[in-house]
Scaffold this motif. Sequence first.
Motif, PDB file in Angstrom:
ATOM      1  N   ILE A 129       0.850  -1.193   0.000  1.00 36.78           N
ATOM      2  CA  ILE A 129       0.000   0.000   0.000  1.00 36.78           C
ATOM      3  C   ILE A 129       0.883   1.239   0.000  1.00 36.78           C
ATOM      4  CG2 ILE A 129      -1.767   1.270   1.263  1.00 36.78           C
ATOM      5  CD1 ILE A 129      -2.483  -1.560   2.503  1.00 36.78           C
ATOM      6  N   GLN A 130       0.653   2.091  -0.995  1.00 37.50           N
ATOM      7  CA  GLN A 130       1.390   3.349  -1.099  1.00 37.50           C
ATOM      8  C   GLN A 130       0.448   4.502  -0.805  1.00 37.50           C
ATOM      9  OE1 GLN A 130       2.805   3.045  -5.274  1.00 37.50           O
ATOM     10  NE2 GLN A 130       4.772   3.579  -4.355  1.00 37.50           N
ATOM     11  N   ALA A 131       0.927   5.492  -0.089  1.00 37.62           N
ATOM     12  CA  ALA A 131       0.149   6.707   0.135  1.00 37.62           C
ATOM     13  C   ALA A 131       0.278   7.573  -1.117  1.00 37.62           C
ATOM     14  CB  ALA A 131       0.659   7.460   1.350  1.00 37.62           C
ATOM     15  N   TYR A 132      -0.845   8.056  -1.613  1.00 38.18           N
ATOM     16  CA  TYR A 132      -0.822   8.899  -2.812  1.00 38.18           C
ATOM     17  C   TYR A 132      -0.190  10.240  -2.485  1.00 38.18           C
ATOM     18  CZ  TYR A 132      -2.235  11.735  -6.752  1.00 38.18           C
ATOM     19  OH  TYR A 132      -2.213  12.572  -7.825  1.00 38.18           O
ATOM     20  N   ARG A 133       0.655  10.709  -3.393  1.00 36.96           N
ATOM     21  CA  ARG A 133       1.239  12.048  -3.303  1.00 36.96           C
ATOM     22  C   ARG A 133       0.799  12.819  -4.537  1.00 36.96           C
ATOM     23  NH1 ARG A 133       5.011   8.525  -3.188  1.00 36.96           N
ATOM     24  NH2 ARG A 133       6.041   9.289  -5.047  1.00 36.96           N
ATOM     25  N   TYR A 134       0.491  14.082  -4.347  1.00 30.58           N
ATOM     26  CA  TYR A 134       0.052  14.920  -5.464  1.00 30.58           C
ATOM     27  C   TYR A 134       1.089  14.869  -6.580  1.00 30.58           C
ATOM     28  CZ  TYR A 134      -1.578  18.888  -8.145  1.00 30.58           C
ATOM     29  OH  TYR A 134      -2.034  19.689  -9.156  1.00 30.58           O
ATOM     30  N   GLY A 135       0.636  14.626  -7.788  1.00 27.12           N
ATOM     31  CA  GLY A 135       1.509  14.569  -8.947  1.00 27.12           C
ATOM     32  C   GLY A 135       2.142  13.207  -9.172  1.00 27.12           C
ATOM     33  N   MET A 136       1.829  12.250  -8.335  1.00 29.36           N
ATOM     34  CA  MET A 136       2.383  10.905  -8.448  1.00 29.36           C
ATOM     35  C   MET A 136       1.945  10.279  -9.776  1.00 29.36           C
ATOM     36  SD  MET A 136       1.661   8.056  -5.571  1.00 29.36           S
ATOM     37  CE  MET A 136       2.368   6.464  -5.572  1.00 29.36           C
ATOM     38  N   ALA A 137       2.897   9.727 -10.521  1.00 28.75           N
ATOM     39  CA  ALA A 137       2.573   9.096 -11.802  1.00 28.75           C
ATOM     40  C   ALA A 137       2.034   7.689 -11.542  1.00 28.75           C
ATOM     41  CB  ALA A 137       3.803   9.032 -12.687  1.00 28.75           C
ATOM     42  N   LEU A 138       0.844   7.418 -12.032  1.00 25.21           N
ATOM     43  CA  LEU A 138       0.225   6.104 -11.860  1.00 25.21           C
ATOM     44  C   LEU A 138       0.092   5.439 -13.230  1.00 25.21           C
ATOM     45  CD1 LEU A 138      -2.649   7.033  -9.372  1.00 25.21           C
ATOM     46  CD2 LEU A 138      -0.428   6.030  -8.832  1.00 25.21           C
ATOM     47  N   ASP A 139       0.574   4.227 -13.334  1.00 20.69           N
ATOM     48  CA  ASP A 139       0.495   3.449 -14.576  1.00 20.69           C
ATOM     49  C   ASP A 139      -0.663   2.460 -14.399  1.00 20.69           C
ATOM     50  OD1 ASP A 139       0.899   1.923 -16.853  1.00 20.69           O
ATOM     51  OD2 ASP A 139       2.673   0.902 -16.060  1.00 20.69           O
ATOM     52  N   ILE A 140      -1.881   2.903 -14.707  1.00 17.07           N
ATOM     53  CA  ILE A 140      -3.075   2.083 -14.476  1.00 17.07           C
ATOM     54  C   ILE A 140      -3.525   1.455 -15.784  1.00 17.07           C
ATOM     55  CG2 ILE A 140      -5.464   2.072 -13.658  1.00 17.07           C
ATOM     56  CD1 ILE A 140      -4.725   4.569 -11.988  1.00 17.07           C
ATOM     57  N   ALA A 141      -3.380   0.127 -15.865  1.00 19.72           N
ATOM     58  CA  ALA A 141      -3.861  -0.594 -17.034  1.00 19.72           C
ATOM     59  C   ALA A 141      -5.252  -1.170 -16.776  1.00 19.72           C
ATOM     60  CB  ALA A 141      -2.894  -1.707 -17.408  1.00 19.72           C
ATOM     61  N   LYS A 142      -5.495  -1.613 -15.520  1.00 18.68           N
ATOM     62  CA  LYS A 142      -6.787  -2.206 -15.174  1.00 18.68           C
ATOM     63  C   LYS A 142      -7.063  -1.942 -13.693  1.00 18.68           C
ATOM     64  CE  LYS A 142      -8.998  -6.693 -14.547  1.00 18.68           C
ATOM     65  NZ  LYS A 142      -8.785  -8.134 -14.539  1.00 18.68           N
ATOM     66  N   VAL A 143      -8.216  -1.367 -13.393  1.00 22.30           N
ATOM     67  CA  VAL A 143      -8.615  -1.166 -12.007  1.00 22.30           C
ATOM     68  C   VAL A 143      -9.218  -2.472 -11.502  1.00 22.30           C
ATOM     69  CG1 VAL A 143     -10.149   0.101 -10.446  1.00 22.30           C
ATOM     70  CG2 VAL A 143      -8.992   1.308 -12.300  1.00 22.30           C
ATOM     71  N   VAL A 144      -8.690  -2.976 -10.390  1.00 24.03           N
ATOM     72  CA  VAL A 144      -9.144  -4.232  -9.813  1.00 24.03           C
ATOM     73  C   VAL A 144     -10.213  -3.979  -8.761  1.00 24.03           C
ATOM     74  CG1 VAL A 144      -8.434  -6.248  -8.472  1.00 24.03           C
ATOM     75  CG2 VAL A 144      -6.947  -5.354 -10.274  1.00 24.03           C
ATOM     76  N   ASN A 145      -9.987  -2.974  -7.900  1.00 20.81           N
ATOM     77  CA  ASN A 145     -10.906  -2.708  -6.801  1.00 20.81           C
ATOM     78  C   ASN A 145     -10.753  -1.281  -6.317  1.00 20.81           C
ATOM     79  OD1 ASN A 145     -11.310  -2.630  -3.630  1.00 20.81           O
ATOM     80  ND2 ASN A 145     -12.578  -4.293  -4.401  1.00 20.81           N
ATOM     81  N   VAL A 146     -11.873  -0.680  -5.936  1.00 20.34           N
ATOM     82  CA  VAL A 146     -11.890   0.624  -5.264  1.00 20.34           C
ATOM     83  C   VAL A 146     -12.804   0.468  -4.065  1.00 20.34           C
ATOM     84  CG1 VAL A 146     -12.483   3.071  -5.457  1.00 20.34           C
ATOM     85  CG2 VAL A 146     -11.544   1.875  -7.432  1.00 20.34           C
ATOM     86  N   THR A 147     -12.351   0.930  -2.898  1.00 17.17           N
ATOM     87  CA  THR A 147     -13.205   0.807  -1.719  1.00 17.17           C
ATOM     88  C   THR A 147     -14.466   1.640  -1.928  1.00 17.17           C
ATOM     89  OG1 THR A 147     -11.971   2.574  -0.618  1.00 17.17           O
ATOM     90  CG2 THR A 147     -11.356   0.306  -0.068  1.00 17.17           C
ATOM     91  N   PRO A 148     -15.599   1.164  -1.409  1.00 20.79           N
ATOM     92  CA  PRO A 148     -16.870   1.863  -1.630  1.00 20.79           C
ATOM     93  C   PRO A 148     -16.929   3.181  -0.860  1.00 20.79           C
ATOM     94  CG  PRO A 148     -17.190   0.020  -0.141  1.00 20.79           C
ATOM     95  CD  PRO A 148     -15.773  -0.056  -0.628  1.00 20.79           C
ATOM     96  N   PRO A 149     -17.784   4.097  -1.311  1.00 24.03           N
ATOM     97  CA  PRO A 149     -17.923   5.378  -0.615  1.00 24.03           C
ATOM     98  C   PRO A 149     -18.485   5.178   0.796  1.00 24.03           C
ATOM     99  CG  PRO A 149     -19.421   5.261  -2.497  1.00 24.03           C
ATOM    100  CD  PRO A 149     -18.648   3.994  -2.464  1.00 24.03           C
ATOM    101  N   ILE A 150     -18.114   6.072   1.690  1.00 17.87           N
ATOM    102  CA  ILE A 150     -18.528   6.002   3.084  1.00 17.87           C
ATOM    103  C   ILE A 150     -19.435   7.186   3.389  1.00 17.87           C
ATOM    104  CG2 ILE A 150     -17.695   6.127   5.457  1.00 17.87           C
ATOM    105  CD1 ILE A 150     -15.109   4.866   4.473  1.00 17.87           C
ATOM    106  N   SER A 151     -20.449   6.960   4.208  1.00 13.10           N
ATOM    107  CA  SER A 151     -21.326   8.041   4.635  1.00 13.10           C
ATOM    108  C   SER A 151     -20.592   8.896   5.648  1.00 13.10           C
ATOM    109  CB  SER A 151     -22.610   7.491   5.257  1.00 13.10           C
ATOM    110  OG  SER A 151     -23.355   6.807   4.289  1.00 13.10           O
TER     111      SER A 151
END
Length: 110
Positions: free
Chosen positions: A54-76
């Motif tokens: 698990i990496q913490a996102y940093r502004y401007g971080m280059a992401l090489d996304i070929a396929k999204v596997v999972n995104v956590t669902p939105p929280i109330s």
Amino acid sequence: MTFYKIGLGVLAAVLSLGAMAEGGGDRTFALMMERNQKAMAAYAEKNGQPAPQIQAYRYGMALDIAKVVNVTPPISSCNAVPSRMTYEDSSGKLNTVEYKVMGVCRNNGS
């Protein structure tokens, strides 16, 4: 007089539930992230890959996304909350990035 006592009791119960919900938010996020991490480790094992770090996102971080596997669902929540996205990069390696998103605020101002 009895009506006022009942009304006061109901008001106290509602306010205490609100206080418990505030404090329970951190536990909810932690549980959601733990479940996500276990699910992604199982996904990686099933596909013969190591569990993603698990990496913490940093502004401007280059992401090489070929396929999204999972995104956590939105929280109330009416605040910024943690979220994770697990994806495969162009070489097929699994990656997980953690970032903040605005929660789904359901307060109706009208």
